[in-house]
Scaffold this motif. Structure first.
Motif, PDB file in Angstrom:
ATOM      1  N   ILE A 263       0.502  -4.972 -10.253  1.00  0.00           N
ATOM      2  CA  ILE A 263      -0.832  -4.455 -10.523  1.00  0.00           C
ATOM      3  C   ILE A 263      -1.092  -3.313  -9.542  1.00  0.00           C
ATOM      4  CG2 ILE A 263      -3.299  -4.993 -10.564  1.00  0.00           C
ATOM      5  CD1 ILE A 263      -2.472  -7.920 -11.209  1.00  0.00           C
ATOM      6  N   PHE A 264      -1.170  -2.110 -10.084  1.00  0.00           N
ATOM      7  CA  PHE A 264      -1.416  -0.914  -9.282  1.00  0.00           C
ATOM      8  C   PHE A 264      -2.906  -0.595  -9.325  1.00  0.00           C
ATOM      9  CE2 PHE A 264       2.985  -0.721 -10.417  1.00  0.00           C
ATOM     10  CZ  PHE A 264       3.619  -0.120  -9.336  1.00  0.00           C
ATOM     11  N   ILE A 265      -3.501  -0.376  -8.159  1.00  0.00           N
ATOM     12  CA  ILE A 265      -4.936  -0.113  -8.056  1.00  0.00           C
ATOM     13  C   ILE A 265      -5.171   1.146  -7.238  1.00  0.00           C
ATOM     14  CG2 ILE A 265      -7.134  -0.953  -7.122  1.00  0.00           C
ATOM     15  CD1 ILE A 265      -6.150  -3.803  -7.685  1.00  0.00           C
ATOM     16  N   SER A 266      -5.944   2.077  -7.799  1.00  0.00           N
ATOM     17  CA  SER A 266      -6.319   3.284  -7.066  1.00  0.00           C
ATOM     18  C   SER A 266      -7.554   3.003  -6.214  1.00  0.00           C
ATOM     19  CB  SER A 266      -6.628   4.443  -8.026  1.00  0.00           C
ATOM     20  OG  SER A 266      -7.236   5.508  -7.306  1.00  0.00           O
ATOM     21  N   THR A 267      -7.371   3.041  -4.914  1.00  0.00           N
ATOM     22  CA  THR A 267      -8.512   2.808  -4.021  1.00  0.00           C
ATOM     23  C   THR A 267      -9.502   3.971  -4.079  1.00  0.00           C
ATOM     24  OG1 THR A 267      -7.208   3.632  -2.147  1.00  0.00           O
ATOM     25  CG2 THR A 267      -7.283   1.241  -2.485  1.00  0.00           C
ATOM     26  N   GLU A 268      -9.035   5.148  -4.464  1.00  0.00           N
ATOM     27  CA  GLU A 268      -9.966   6.273  -4.652  1.00  0.00           C
ATOM     28  C   GLU A 268     -10.911   5.996  -5.813  1.00  0.00           C
ATOM     29  OE1 GLU A 268      -8.439  10.509  -3.803  1.00  0.00           O
ATOM     30  OE2 GLU A 268      -6.655   9.381  -4.456  1.00  0.00           O
TER      31      GLU A 268
ATOM     32  N   SER B 200       0.837  -1.199   0.000  1.00  0.00           N
ATOM     33  CA  SER B 200       0.000   0.000   0.000  1.00  0.00           C
ATOM     34  C   SER B 200       0.868   1.245   0.000  1.00  0.00           C
ATOM     35  CB  SER B 200      -0.923   0.000   1.223  1.00  0.00           C
ATOM     36  OG  SER B 200      -1.808   1.080   1.144  1.00  0.00           O
ATOM     37  N   GLU B 201       0.538   2.156  -0.905  1.00  0.00           N
ATOM     38  CA  GLU B 201       1.199   3.455  -0.983  1.00  0.00           C
ATOM     39  C   GLU B 201       0.312   4.543  -0.366  1.00  0.00           C
ATOM     40  OE1 GLU B 201       4.245   4.089  -1.944  1.00  0.00           O
ATOM     41  OE2 GLU B 201       4.669   2.033  -2.531  1.00  0.00           O
ATOM     42  N   ASN B 202      -0.779   4.120   0.273  1.00  0.00           N
ATOM     43  CA  ASN B 202      -1.669   5.052   0.960  1.00  0.00           C
ATOM     44  C   ASN B 202      -2.141   4.389   2.257  1.00  0.00           C
ATOM     45  OD1 ASN B 202      -3.593   3.201   0.053  1.00  0.00           O
ATOM     46  ND2 ASN B 202      -4.626   4.617  -1.312  1.00  0.00           N
TER      47      ASN B 202
ATOM     48  N   ASP C  98      -5.256   8.207  -6.370  1.00  0.00           N
ATOM     49  CA  ASP C  98      -5.351   8.682  -7.748  1.00  0.00           C
ATOM     50  C   ASP C  98      -4.071   9.359  -8.227  1.00  0.00           C
ATOM     51  OD1 ASP C  98      -7.921   7.791  -8.284  1.00  0.00           O
ATOM     52  OD2 ASP C  98      -8.871   9.726  -7.871  1.00  0.00           O
ATOM     53  N   ALA C  99      -3.501  10.224  -7.392  1.00  0.00           N
ATOM     54  CA  ALA C  99      -2.309  10.984  -7.795  1.00  0.00           C
ATOM     55  C   ALA C  99      -1.147  10.043  -8.107  1.00  0.00           C
ATOM     56  CB  ALA C  99      -1.932  11.984  -6.709  1.00  0.00           C
ATOM     57  N   TYR C 100      -0.957   9.038  -7.268  1.00  0.00           N
ATOM     58  CA  TYR C 100       0.129   8.072  -7.459  1.00  0.00           C
ATOM     59  C   TYR C 100      -0.043   7.333  -8.787  1.00  0.00           C
ATOM     60  CZ  TYR C 100       3.547   4.516  -6.012  1.00  0.00           C
ATOM     61  OH  TYR C 100       4.641   3.683  -5.929  1.00  0.00           O
ATOM     62  N   LEU C 101      -1.273   6.861  -9.046  1.00  0.00           N
ATOM     63  CA  LEU C 101      -1.528   6.107 -10.271  1.00  0.00           C
ATOM     64  C   LEU C 101      -1.489   7.006 -11.504  1.00  0.00           C
ATOM     65  CD1 LEU C 101      -1.869   3.199 -11.049  1.00  0.00           C
ATOM     66  CD2 LEU C 101      -4.332   3.451 -10.850  1.00  0.00           C
ATOM     67  N   LEU C 102      -1.919   8.246 -11.366  1.00  0.00           N
ATOM     68  CA  LEU C 102      -1.846   9.196 -12.479  1.00  0.00           C
ATOM     69  C   LEU C 102      -0.390   9.422 -12.882  1.00  0.00           C
ATOM     70  CD1 LEU C 102      -3.228  11.136 -14.445  1.00  0.00           C
ATOM     71  CD2 LEU C 102      -3.125  12.890 -12.650  1.00  0.00           C
ATOM     72  N   THR C 103       0.497   9.528 -11.920  1.00  0.00           N
ATOM     73  CA  THR C 103       1.920   9.700 -12.210  1.00  0.00           C
ATOM     74  C   THR C 103       2.458   8.502 -12.991  1.00  0.00           C
ATOM     75  OG1 THR C 103       2.243  11.074 -10.259  1.00  0.00           O
ATOM     76  CG2 THR C 103       4.204  10.024 -11.171  1.00  0.00           C
ATOM     77  N   ILE C 104       2.079   7.300 -12.582  1.00  0.00           N
ATOM     78  CA  ILE C 104       2.495   6.094 -13.316  1.00  0.00           C
ATOM     79  C   ILE C 104       1.920   6.120 -14.725  1.00  0.00           C
ATOM     80  CG2 ILE C 104       2.205   3.580 -13.429  1.00  0.00           C
ATOM     81  CD1 ILE C 104       2.373   3.587 -10.353  1.00  0.00           C
ATOM     82  N   ASN C 105       0.653   6.486 -14.844  1.00  0.00           N
ATOM     83  CA  ASN C 105      -0.007   6.530 -16.143  1.00  0.00           C
ATOM     84  C   ASN C 105       0.701   7.510 -17.082  1.00  0.00           C
ATOM     85  OD1 ASN C 105      -1.968   5.438 -17.785  1.00  0.00           O
ATOM     86  ND2 ASN C 105      -3.661   6.618 -16.942  1.00  0.00           N
TER      87      ASN C 105
ATOM     88  N   ILE D 252      -3.586  -0.235 -13.349  1.00  0.00           N
ATOM     89  CA  ILE D 252      -2.541  -0.375 -14.361  1.00  0.00           C
ATOM     90  C   ILE D 252      -1.781  -1.656 -14.036  1.00  0.00           C
ATOM     91  CG2 ILE D 252      -0.386   0.551 -15.321  1.00  0.00           C
ATOM     92  CD1 ILE D 252      -1.441   3.351 -14.742  1.00  0.00           C
ATOM     93  N   SER D 253      -1.612  -2.498 -15.053  1.00  0.00           N
ATOM     94  CA  SER D 253      -0.906  -3.765 -14.876  1.00  0.00           C
ATOM     95  C   SER D 253       0.393  -3.748 -15.668  1.00  0.00           C
ATOM     96  CB  SER D 253      -1.758  -4.934 -15.383  1.00  0.00           C
ATOM     97  OG  SER D 253      -2.980  -5.007 -14.700  1.00  0.00           O
ATOM     98  N   PHE D 254       1.456  -4.195 -15.042  1.00  0.00           N
ATOM     99  CA  PHE D 254       2.738  -4.393 -15.715  1.00  0.00           C
ATOM    100  C   PHE D 254       2.980  -5.896 -15.782  1.00  0.00           C
ATOM    101  CE2 PHE D 254       3.010  -0.083 -14.116  1.00  0.00           C
ATOM    102  CZ  PHE D 254       3.522   0.594 -15.211  1.00  0.00           C
ATOM    103  N   ASP D 255       3.071  -6.393 -16.994  1.00  0.00           N
ATOM    104  CA  ASP D 255       3.073  -7.816 -17.288  1.00  0.00           C
ATOM    105  C   ASP D 255       4.501  -8.336 -17.422  1.00  0.00           C
ATOM    106  OD1 ASP D 255       2.978 -10.278 -18.632  1.00  0.00           O
ATOM    107  OD2 ASP D 255       1.295  -9.691 -19.891  1.00  0.00           O
ATOM    108  N   TYR D 256       4.858  -9.281 -16.559  1.00  0.00           N
ATOM    109  CA  TYR D 256       6.148  -9.973 -16.641  1.00  0.00           C
ATOM    110  C   TYR D 256       5.913 -11.482 -16.738  1.00  0.00           C
ATOM    111  CZ  TYR D 256       7.126  -5.477 -14.390  1.00  0.00           C
ATOM    112  OH  TYR D 256       7.142  -4.144 -14.065  1.00  0.00           O
ATOM    113  N   VAL D 257       4.820 -11.860 -17.373  1.00  0.00           N
ATOM    114  CA  VAL D 257       4.404 -13.259 -17.462  1.00  0.00           C
ATOM    115  C   VAL D 257       5.405 -14.048 -18.301  1.00  0.00           C
ATOM    116  CG1 VAL D 257       2.594 -14.814 -18.312  1.00  0.00           C
ATOM    117  CG2 VAL D 257       1.977 -12.683 -17.154  1.00  0.00           C
TER     118      VAL D 257
END
Length: 141
Positions: free
Chosen positions: A77-82, A6-8, A43-50, A63-68
């Motif tokens: 997998i980054f998820i905005s709880t907001e 968690s980043e929040n 939201d701000a954290y994920l917007l920066t990644i986006n 946003i998902s980063f795939d290393y399959v």
């Protein structure tokens, strides 16, 4: 190993139940989980990644980063709880229901499911519904 970070201020309750569920989701599509990280943020954290990684200047819920590697699921997998909270209100569901939908959505992306076209969106939504139903099912070895 499925990890939750968690980043929040959000903290996932019943992490082991979610971990078992996600492993069952993977198994139901003939995948196994490797290093899979769910990172909850605002939201701000994920917007920066986006902006920085996808060149999109929009809010999003995931946003998902795939290393399959083959059938071994690895990814971040980054998820905005907001966004989860707002979307849950918009869709008339609980926060937990929307959270499970988005968590399933992320792992489905890693399995190769897309959602850009109308037919792909329909398939993705049906898969989300199918996988959410597994949440209440105890997984066996």
């Amino acid at each position: 190993m499925i990890n939750f970070f968690s980043e929040n201020a959000f903290r996932l309750t019943h992490a082991e139940k979610y971990r078992n569920w996600l492993e069952g989701v993977a198994k139901s599509e003939d995948f196994v989980t490797g290093e899979l990280n769910y990172i909850f943020c605002d939201d701000a954290y994920l917007l920066t990644i986006n902006k920085n990684y996808l060149n999109h200047d929009t809010y999003t819920d995931i946003i998902s980063f795939d290393y399959v590697e083959g059938s071994l699921l690895n990814g971040d997998i980054f998820i905005s709880t907001e966004r989860i909270k707002e979307n849950a209100q918009d869709f008339g569901v609980t926060f937990d229901e929307e959270l499970r939908r988005v968590m399933a959505h992320g792992i489905l992306h890693l399995m190769g499911y897309k959602d850009k076209s109308a037919p792909d969106k329909e398939i993705m939504r049906n898969k989300e519904d199918e996988k959410i139903k597994l949440f209440h099912v105890e997984q066996s070895e």
